[in-house]
Design an enzyme around this catalytic site. Structure first.
Site, PDB file in Angstrom:
ATOM      1  N   GLU A   1       0.820  -1.223   0.000  1.00 33.36           N
ATOM      2  CA  GLU A   1       0.000   0.000   0.000  1.00 33.36           C
ATOM      3  C   GLU A   1       0.853   1.270   0.000  1.00 33.36           C
ATOM      4  OE1 GLU A   1      -0.528  -2.569   2.006  1.00 33.36           O
ATOM      5  OE2 GLU A   1      -2.621  -3.209   1.836  1.00 33.36           O
TER       6      GLU A   1
ATOM      7  N   PHE B   1     -10.760  -7.447  14.194  1.00 31.82           N
ATOM      8  CA  PHE B   1      -9.688  -7.860  13.285  1.00 31.82           C
ATOM      9  C   PHE B   1      -9.498  -6.809  12.184  1.00 31.82           C
ATOM     10  CE2 PHE B   1      -8.343 -10.185   9.408  1.00 31.82           C
ATOM     11  CZ  PHE B   1      -7.073 -10.535   9.839  1.00 31.82           C
ATOM     12  N   GLN B   2      -8.274  -6.384  11.984  1.00 32.94           N
ATOM     13  CA  GLN B   2      -7.913  -5.376  10.986  1.00 32.94           C
ATOM     14  C   GLN B   2      -8.680  -4.065  11.164  1.00 32.94           C
ATOM     15  OE1 GLN B   2      -7.892  -7.258   7.043  1.00 32.94           O
ATOM     16  NE2 GLN B   2      -5.758  -7.842   7.374  1.00 32.94           N
TER      17      GLN B   2
ATOM     18  N   LYS C   1     -17.178  -1.343   6.045  1.00 32.72           N
ATOM     19  CA  LYS C   1     -17.566  -2.333   5.037  1.00 32.72           C
ATOM     20  C   LYS C   1     -19.074  -2.359   4.790  1.00 32.72           C
ATOM     21  CE  LYS C   1     -16.753  -7.048   3.541  1.00 32.72           C
ATOM     22  NZ  LYS C   1     -16.114  -8.334   3.832  1.00 32.72           N
TER      23      LYS C   1
ATOM     24  N   MET D   1      24.196   9.882   2.509  1.00 28.64           N
ATOM     25  CA  MET D   1      23.983  11.201   3.124  1.00 28.64           C
ATOM     26  C   MET D   1      24.227  11.155   4.624  1.00 28.64           C
ATOM     27  SD  MET D   1      23.390  14.336   2.515  1.00 28.64           S
ATOM     28  CE  MET D   1      22.356  14.937   1.179  1.00 28.64           C
TER      29      MET D   1
END
Lengths: 558, 168
Positions: free
Chosen positions: A51, A113-114, A163, A468
């Site tokens: 993602e 969950f999630q 959802k 760097m």
């Protein structure tokens, strides 16, 4: 027409002019992906490897095209994986709409969950965010998100959709494409005061930031500069707005700016900052910055005025409009002595030239890219030495050609951003300049670039160290190279092949031109492993908090 | 120079708005000395009143950064000469037959009210400007403050001009 939330979402994206979205499916967005399936002929979905890559791709797409980038992720980890990408877009004012699924409304707040509170997490890094609790509000929210992302100073907006809201139905009515809110016209008195100060200037300097690119105001900026005979310097966000060979251009300003830019800034009597925010990488020492100048700050965001540097005068408004008004109100000026002295200094005090020792040097590579592609190429970078060298040396001649995480400094940005830039600009060459450190962070997106058969040329400046940070350890930490000599065993040519791409290696200067030509003829992504010196540094550098007097020009600290 | 100011913030009346406002103060290092929030005559809006402190540049930033929030319809600093500010204090102090006459005198002097009384304690209620509450609290210290609660200021500007002027 009665439609599900998911169908309303996808249809609304189409209504808002979205042609491509970057995302990754998951449980909470199953309904959304099902609706995408129905509309796959009208809206293209690019599935990234992660993602974070989707968020960076949406960002690279937006920066390079000026359109809104859209990213979709599932709830929980999908949503949190977007966070770095959203923050990157926020810091550099990139218009983005991020859509996340969430668990069903009756599961929210139960550590399901999630489940994650993504609106809470992204509150400080979005212009605004929403959690949609009623499907009847969804269509309006989507349009409003595009309005907010694109009005005034652009930025990311997140919409979190549980959802069950994507499954429940509401009435959909065909909607018009969003129109950004009108920016209020600049105040006449502010313009007058700025005009008066510019008229009296003997040593004016224009400092251009990313706002000039966003406002599509490059030609207006040049017109003002030429009219009042004011040299121009730019922040990294602004460099692509000014043609490298413009007779009044001094180069980049700030920590790794050209000596002449920082000299001009110290000596100017009027500093005209346009769409710039005086970040600490520009005004390394806030108290000493442009100490002899009347600062005129032009910005569309009123909160930028006097945030970092006290502006003596300001004009709040769209850069393009303000520059036009200033140009109309002003008469031609000649500041020959000022300009000539700076141009002499520029010719004398150049950026360091790459040694002609036959070794591979990024500065030579950039020159070859420029020669090969002219002004067409879009240069995407990751973050580190390679990024600053690209900003210093690449000869830009077209706005929106430098795609780089300048504000947040996100290592791992480049691969996703290059996918987005190439998707938005299929006819322009897209070159990713990255380092072995940055590339290792998100090189998984090679898989996506191969799947989409995107001909991106990835040039890995491979010095086997975190250059760097190592440079700072050398200069400021007595060469105590703690955890920066990564020396990974990765073979980038084999890696390219493993992903189904093409790999090349450049080990000496004479291989650059030929390898670039070969890479250009590859129909798909290719990685060029550029083996460079681990002790090369980015110079000049003004130490953090320092002034022009503290500038360091070489590895020996002087 | 540090200065205390009263910010009046008109916001959309829905969940999460107070979080957005306080989150902004937190992440930018702005100071909240007191805060009160409540609905307005228009159910679409709430009003947040914040007492904050900072130099001129910081106060200016606070006002501008707040104004950028989508849910903030208007954020104004109420100038001192136009400020009407009131706060409610509930304070529980130890009371007995011996100190009661002195307490009664103070209650009367400040126009406080007795909200509740037991044999050994009094709960007092006082609505006044915040600085008056400070004085009253100081006076109460010697009697033994058991606990107290302040609401934060409610504030309006004098005159016909309202926060709705130029609101987005």
């Amino acid at each position: 027409m009665l439609m599900t939330g998911a169908q309303i979402l996808i249809q609304s994206l189409i209504d808002q002019g979205v042609k491509v979205v970057f995302g990754y499916p998951g449980g909470a967005v199953l309904n959304i992906y099902d609706a995408l399936y129905e509309k796959q002929d009208e809206i293209r979905h690019i599935i990234t490897s992660h993602e974070q890559g989707a968020a960076h791709a949406a960002d690279g797409y937006a920066r390079s095209t000026g359109k809104t980038g859209v990213a979709i992720a599932t709830s929980g980890p999908g949503a949190t994986n977007l966070v770095t990408g959203i923050a990157t877009a926020y810091l550099d004012s990139v218009p983005m709409v991020a859509i996340t699924g969430n668990v069903a409304l009756d599961l929210i707040g139960r550590d399901s969950f999630q489940e994650i509170d993504i609106t809470g997490i992204t509150m400080p890094i979005t212009k605004h965010n929403y959690i949609v609790k009623d499907v009847s509000e969804l269509q309006g929210i989507i349009q409003e998100a595009f309005v907010i992302a694109n009005s005034g100073r652009p930025g990311p907006v997140l919409i979190d959709i549980p959802k069950d809201v994507t499954a429940s139905k509401a009435e959909y009515v065909k909607a018009e494409k969003y129109k950004p809110r009108t920016t209020p016209a600049p105040c006449g008195k502010e313009i007058e005061a700025a005009v008066e100060a510019i008229k009296n200037a003997q040593r004016p300097l224009i400092y251009a930031g990313g706002g000039v690119v966003i406002a599509d105001a490059a030609s207006e900026l040049l017109a003002l500069s030429e009219l009042i005979h004011a040299p121009i310097t730019a922040s990294a966000m602004g460099i692509s707005a000014i043609p490298y060979d413009h007779p009044l251009y001094l180069g980049m300003i700030g920590m790794h700016g050209t000596p002449v830019s920082n000299k001009a800034c110290a000596n100017c009597d009027v500093l005209i900052a346009v769409g710039a925010r005086f970040s600490d990488r520009v005004a390394c020492n806030r108290k000493n910055f442009a100490a002899n100048a009347t600062v005129i700050h032009i910005d569309i965001d009123p909160s930028e005025i006097s945030k970092n540097i006290i502006a003596h005068l300001s004009v709040t408004g769209d850069a393009k409009t303000v520059l036009e008004k200033l140009t109309t109100a002003l008469a031609p000026e000649e500041n020959t002595e000022w300009v000539t002295s700076l141009m002499d200094y520029k010719a004398r005090r150049t950026l360091p030239a790459p040694p002609a020792d036959g070794h591979v040097n990024e500065r030579d590579i950039l020159q070859h890219i420029k020669e090969m592609y002219g002004g067409d190429a879009i240069i995407v970078t990751d973050v580190g030495q390679h990024q600053m060298i690209a900003a210093q040396y690449y000869q830009f001649s077209r706005p929106r050609s430098f795609i780089s995480s300048c504000g947040l400094g996100t290592m791992g940005y480049g691969m996703g951003a290059a996918i987005g830039a190439k998707t938005g600009n299929p006819d322009r060459p897209v070159i990713l300049i990255t380092g072995d450190g940055s590339f290792h962070m998100n090189m998984n997106e090679m898989a996506c670039a191969v799947s989409e058969n995107l001909p991106i040329i990835i040039m890995v400046m491979n010095n086997r160290v975190l250059g760097m940070v190592r440079q700072w350890q050398r200069l400021f930490y007595k060469c105590r190279f703690s955890n920066t000599s990564i020396n990974r065993a990765t073979d980038f040519v084999k890696l390219a092949e493993a992903f189904g791409a093409t790999g090349f290696r450049i080990e000496s200067e004479d291989q650059i031109a030929d390898t670039l030509k070969k890479a250009a003829s590859v129909n798909g992504p290719c990685i060029i492993d550029c083996v460079i010196d681990c002790d090369d540094g980015v110079f000049p550098i003004i130490p953090p908090g320092g002034t022009r007097e503290d500038t360091i020009y070489s590895n020996d600290g002087k | 120079m540090m200065k205390e100011e009263v910010l009046s913030v008109l916001v959309s009346n829905h969940f999460g708005v107070l979080t957005r406002v306080t989150n902004l103060f937190g992440r930018r290092g702005f100071n909240i000395k007191a805060l009160s929030v409540g609905e307005t005559e228009n159910p679409a809006f709430s009003r947040i009143t914040i007492i904050t402190e900072g130099d001129e540049q910081t106060l200016n930033q606070i006002q501008k950064q707040l104004s950028k929030l989508e849910d903030v319809k208007k954020a104004v600093i109420i100038p001192d000469d136009l400020l009407i500010s009131r706060e409610l204090l509930l304070i529980k102090v130890s009371a007995d037959a011996e100190n009661r006459p002195q307490l009664d005198a103070l209650i009367s002097e400040y126009s406080a009210k007795i909200a509740s009384q037991q044999s050994d304690c009094l709960t007092l209620e006082l609505t006044a400007a915040p600085e008056v509450l400070n004085l009253f609290i100081e006076k109460m210290r010697s009697y033994g403050i058991m606990e107290m609660c302040r609401t934060g200021s409610a504030a309006l500007a004098l005159g016909t001009q309202t926060v709705y002027h130029d609101a987005k």
